[in-house]
Design a protein around this motif. Sequence first.
Motif, mmCIF file in Angstrom:
data_model
loop_
_atom_site.group_PDB
_atom_site.id
_atom_site.type_symbol
_atom_site.label_atom_id
_atom_site.label_comp_id
_atom_site.label_asym_id
_atom_site.label_seq_id
_atom_site.Cartn_x
_atom_site.Cartn_y
_atom_site.Cartn_z
ATOM 1 N N ALA A 70 0.828 -1.205 0.000
ATOM 2 C CA ALA A 70 0.000 0.000 0.000
ATOM 3 C C ALA A 70 0.863 1.256 0.000
ATOM 4 O O ALA A 70 0.462 2.302 -0.519
ATOM 5 C CB ALA A 70 -0.928 -0.006 1.217
ATOM 6 N N GLN A 71 2.070 1.166 0.560
ATOM 7 C CA GLN A 71 2.966 2.328 0.599
ATOM 8 C C GLN A 71 3.782 2.446 -0.687
ATOM 9 O O GLN A 71 3.982 3.548 -1.194
ATOM 10 C CB GLN A 71 3.916 2.211 1.792
ATOM 11 N N ARG A 72 4.249 1.311 -1.232
ATOM 12 C CA ARG A 72 5.167 1.335 -2.366
ATOM 13 C C ARG A 72 4.473 1.226 -3.719
ATOM 14 O O ARG A 72 4.960 1.760 -4.705
ATOM 15 C CB ARG A 72 6.168 0.180 -2.235
ATOM 16 N N ASN A 73 3.400 0.428 -3.776
ATOM 17 C CA ASN A 73 2.697 0.157 -5.031
ATOM 18 C C ASN A 73 3.618 -0.479 -6.071
ATOM 19 O O ASN A 73 3.501 -0.253 -7.265
ATOM 20 C CB ASN A 73 2.080 1.437 -5.606
ATOM 21 N N ASN A 74 4.554 -1.324 -5.594
ATOM 22 C CA ASN A 74 5.486 -2.021 -6.487
ATOM 23 C C ASN A 74 5.725 -3.415 -5.913
ATOM 24 O O ASN A 74 6.411 -3.570 -4.905
ATOM 25 C CB ASN A 74 6.798 -1.244 -6.599
ATOM 26 N N VAL A 75 5.137 -4.410 -6.553
ATOM 27 C CA VAL A 75 5.183 -5.768 -6.015
ATOM 28 C C VAL A 75 6.624 -6.285 -5.945
ATOM 29 O O VAL A 75 7.040 -6.889 -4.956
ATOM 30 C CB VAL A 75 4.308 -6.711 -6.864
ATOM 31 N N SER A 76 7.393 -6.051 -6.992
ATOM 32 C CA SER A 76 8.751 -6.595 -7.046
ATOM 33 C C SER A 76 9.627 -6.055 -5.928
ATOM 34 O O SER A 76 10.348 -6.807 -5.274
ATOM 35 C CB SER A 76 9.392 -6.288 -8.402
ATOM 36 N N SER A 77 9.589 -4.744 -5.694
ATOM 37 C CA SER A 77 10.439 -4.158 -4.660
ATOM 38 C C SER A 77 10.010 -4.624 -3.271
ATOM 39 O O SER A 77 10.851 -4.875 -2.402
ATOM 40 C CB SER A 77 10.403 -2.629 -4.746
ATOM 41 N N VAL A 78 8.699 -4.765 -3.053
ATOM 42 C CA VAL A 78 8.221 -5.241 -1.757
ATOM 43 C C VAL A 78 8.646 -6.689 -1.544
ATOM 44 O O VAL A 78 9.107 -7.068 -0.460
ATOM 45 C CB VAL A 78 6.687 -5.102 -1.669
ATOM 46 N N ALA A 79 8.489 -7.526 -2.567
ATOM 47 C CA ALA A 79 8.902 -8.925 -2.454
ATOM 48 C C ALA A 79 10.391 -9.037 -2.177
ATOM 49 O O ALA A 79 10.833 -9.855 -1.358
ATOM 50 C CB ALA A 79 8.539 -9.672 -3.738
ATOM 51 N N ARG A 80 11.194 -8.184 -2.846
ATOM 52 C CA ARG A 80 12.639 -8.226 -2.646
ATOM 53 C C ARG A 80 13.006 -7.819 -1.231
ATOM 54 O O ARG A 80 13.876 -8.429 -0.596
ATOM 55 C CB ARG A 80 13.311 -7.310 -3.666
ATOM 56 N N GLU A 81 12.357 -6.790 -0.714
ATOM 57 C CA GLU A 81 12.684 -6.329 0.647
ATOM 58 C C GLU A 81 12.284 -7.347 1.705
ATOM 59 O O GLU A 81 13.011 -7.551 2.685
ATOM 60 C CB GLU A 81 11.991 -5.000 0.921
ATOM 61 N N LEU A 82 11.124 -7.996 1.517
ATOM 62 C CA LEU A 82 10.665 -8.965 2.512
ATOM 63 C C LEU A 82 11.308 -10.329 2.355
ATOM 64 O O LEU A 82 11.180 -11.184 3.232
ATOM 65 C CB LEU A 82 9.142 -9.112 2.414
ATOM 66 N N GLY A 83 11.980 -10.559 1.216
ATOM 67 C CA GLY A 83 12.566 -11.865 0.992
ATOM 68 C C GLY A 83 11.550 -12.909 0.560
ATOM 69 O O GLY A 83 11.753 -14.101 0.759
ATOM 70 N N PHE A 84 10.437 -12.453 -0.054
ATOM 71 C CA PHE A 84 9.388 -13.370 -0.506
ATOM 72 C C PHE A 84 9.588 -13.696 -1.987
ATOM 73 O O PHE A 84 10.251 -12.959 -2.724
ATOM 74 C CB PHE A 84 8.000 -12.748 -0.337
ATOM 75 N N THR A 85 8.983 -14.797 -2.416
ATOM 76 C CA THR A 85 9.016 -15.167 -3.830
ATOM 77 C C THR A 85 8.155 -14.183 -4.624
ATOM 78 O O THR A 85 6.994 -13.948 -4.302
ATOM 79 C CB THR A 85 8.490 -16.594 -4.029
ATOM 80 N N ARG A 86 8.718 -13.621 -5.680
ATOM 81 C CA ARG A 86 8.041 -12.567 -6.432
ATOM 82 C C ARG A 86 6.746 -13.071 -7.083
ATOM 83 O O ARG A 86 5.723 -12.379 -7.089
ATOM 84 C CB ARG A 86 8.981 -12.007 -7.503
ATOM 85 N N VAL A 87 6.788 -14.286 -7.649
ATOM 86 C CA VAL A 87 5.602 -14.828 -8.317
ATOM 87 C C VAL A 87 4.459 -15.002 -7.315
ATOM 88 O O VAL A 87 3.296 -14.708 -7.612
ATOM 89 C CB VAL A 87 5.944 -16.169 -8.990
ATOM 90 N N THR A 88 4.786 -15.464 -6.108
ATOM 91 C CA THR A 88 3.761 -15.628 -5.072
ATOM 92 C C THR A 88 3.142 -14.281 -4.710
ATOM 93 O O THR A 88 1.922 -14.161 -4.534
ATOM 94 C CB THR A 88 4.365 -16.290 -3.828
ATOM 95 N N CYS A 89 3.967 -13.255 -4.602
ATOM 96 C CA CYS A 89 3.464 -11.922 -4.256
ATOM 97 C C CYS A 89 2.545 -11.379 -5.351
ATOM 98 O O CYS A 89 1.514 -10.761 -5.059
ATOM 99 C CB CYS A 89 4.634 -10.974 -4.014
ATOM 100 N N TYR A 90 2.919 -11.598 -6.615
ATOM 101 C CA TYR A 90 2.035 -11.166 -7.699
ATOM 102 C C TYR A 90 0.703 -11.918 -7.656
ATOM 103 O O TYR A 90 -0.363 -11.354 -7.945
ATOM 104 C CB TYR A 90 2.714 -11.381 -9.048
ATOM 105 N N LYS A 91 0.746 -13.202 -7.292
ATOM 106 C CA LYS A 91 -0.487 -13.973 -7.188
ATOM 107 C C LYS A 91 -1.398 -13.397 -6.107
ATOM 108 O O LYS A 91 -2.605 -13.228 -6.311
ATOM 109 C CB LYS A 91 -0.147 -15.433 -6.881
ATOM 110 N N TRP A 92 -0.819 -13.080 -4.934
ATOM 111 C CA TRP A 92 -1.611 -12.464 -3.862
ATOM 112 C C TRP A 92 -2.243 -11.157 -4.338
ATOM 113 O O TRP A 92 -3.424 -10.899 -4.108
ATOM 114 C CB TRP A 92 -0.736 -12.189 -2.644
ATOM 115 N N ALA A 93 -1.430 -10.321 -4.998
ATOM 116 C CA ALA A 93 -1.923 -9.011 -5.438
ATOM 117 C C ALA A 93 -3.058 -9.166 -6.450
ATOM 118 O O ALA A 93 -4.083 -8.476 -6.368
ATOM 119 C CB ALA A 93 -0.777 -8.193 -6.026
#
Length: 520
Positions: A70-93
């Motif tokens: 909600a603060q960044r509006n960028n899935v890739s950067s948020v996934a990278r900072e949290l150490g999460f899998t990017r594809v999973t984060c896009y699926k959630w979004a």
Amino acid sequence: MTGRKYSKEQKEKFFDLLDRGGTVRAAATAGGVHPEAAYTWLRQAGMSMRRASPRAYSEEEKAAFFRLLAQRNNVSSVARELGFTRVTCYKWAHEAGIFTSETRQVNPRRERFLRLRQDGMSRAEAAAEVGADKRSAADWDRGIRVLHGGREYPDGRVVRYRQDQILAGMTSPRAAVVRGEQVDLARVERVIHPRYLSLLEREQLRDLHRAGTSMRQIAAVMGRSPSTISRELGRNTESAQGYLPHAAHRASVRRRARPKEPKLLRNRQLRAYVKAKLRTKWSPQQISHRLIKDFPAAPEMRVSTETIYQAIYVHARGELKRELARQLRRGRTVRKPRRDPNTRRPRFVEPMTPITMRPPDVETRAAPGHWEGDLIIGAAGKSAIVTLVERSSRFVMLGHLGLDRSADTVRDCLVAAVADLPDALRGTLTWDQGAEMAEHRAFTTATDVAVYFCEPGKPWQRGSNENTNGLLRQYFPGGTDLRAHDAAALQAVADELNGRPRKSLGWETPAERLDALLKA
């Protein structure tokens, strides 16, 4: 299925290519086989594509992702900072009806960055202000647009990434994807002891075994024990296709690993001590050495500096990782990469031409038109000047750079500097291996001046330029801001140097010697 019939040789070639590393599709393409047929052969051989178990995320981690999104509006950067899998984060979004790509057509951070640059702020300062990494800032500065599988430059030039690496799924020239998993080739190639079978021996074993040679005969030919051959074939034959030497070699390397639980997870008292000291801003090195003094009789209360860094950057996740990383002096949430032979890349995209290939007549200094170049760097590395010296006459030309000394800016400055020179003075340019000359091929295309590079750590290979830079420090002392000297001021300094008599020229001035050489 494709309905096409393949020969036994084609099938064996496919399995040999797959055994050497790479994806199924890459091996099929290289072997001239349809991917569907390749996957059918794999199933028939019982060779499953190993895939890592998917990571399970808690509801708290998922909630943390949406808060930061909600603060960044960028899935890739948020996934990278949290150490999460990017594809999973896009699926959630996407499941939540959030599609950030629609709002990224106009990047507010990029627009703000460009406004700051127009106001005179340096690239590093503007990047830090908007929270951008160095690569993105450089691309924004140069007007580069990132495409799928390549990059588009402002002049319309499109550079595509190497298709063979995309097909093979390779992320590093020193790593290969083998049946769904990354394999570090440095570990595979390391020879531990002659008593272990080497890759060449395994290839010889495969050839002898296919020829129908008995195990005892194979052992006699290879100079090994029959039990060694028997165990090797029984342990590392993983499919109906038979023994595959490269797969067997990788399997033996995987079995060498003896993974164990990290020390800071096993010892609760030690973990509490390290966390407490990190919160008081102690460095990992201070913690490691202080443990010896605080617990002299407790050998279990010992931990190396690297183990503490590993606990922060590798084992910690999410909020805990950010909390611990903030206590470090630099506050990095991602570890700064160091030189690694497995990820080493060429310095320039375009290959360099070494000084050993420079024409021999350049050394004699008999003919004009051969130049040496470098940069003079100002205070705090925030300003620079281009210096060019002609080898025969020691004639000097200076170029103004100001804040920006990127490869594009240096290229444009050099092109402008030699634009008005006659053809007789457009011979060669010798430079060191600085990153500012990454656009050397574009410079050569624009000016017909061939660029040669010195060997690392050998500045005497462009000695005229080194000597001239020393003379220029009389005008531009170290630690001064070179932005204060515009093009007119630099031209005045160059004229003064070119009008100064030189002992090496028989007390002629560089301007006089150059004029004489051109007339001759």
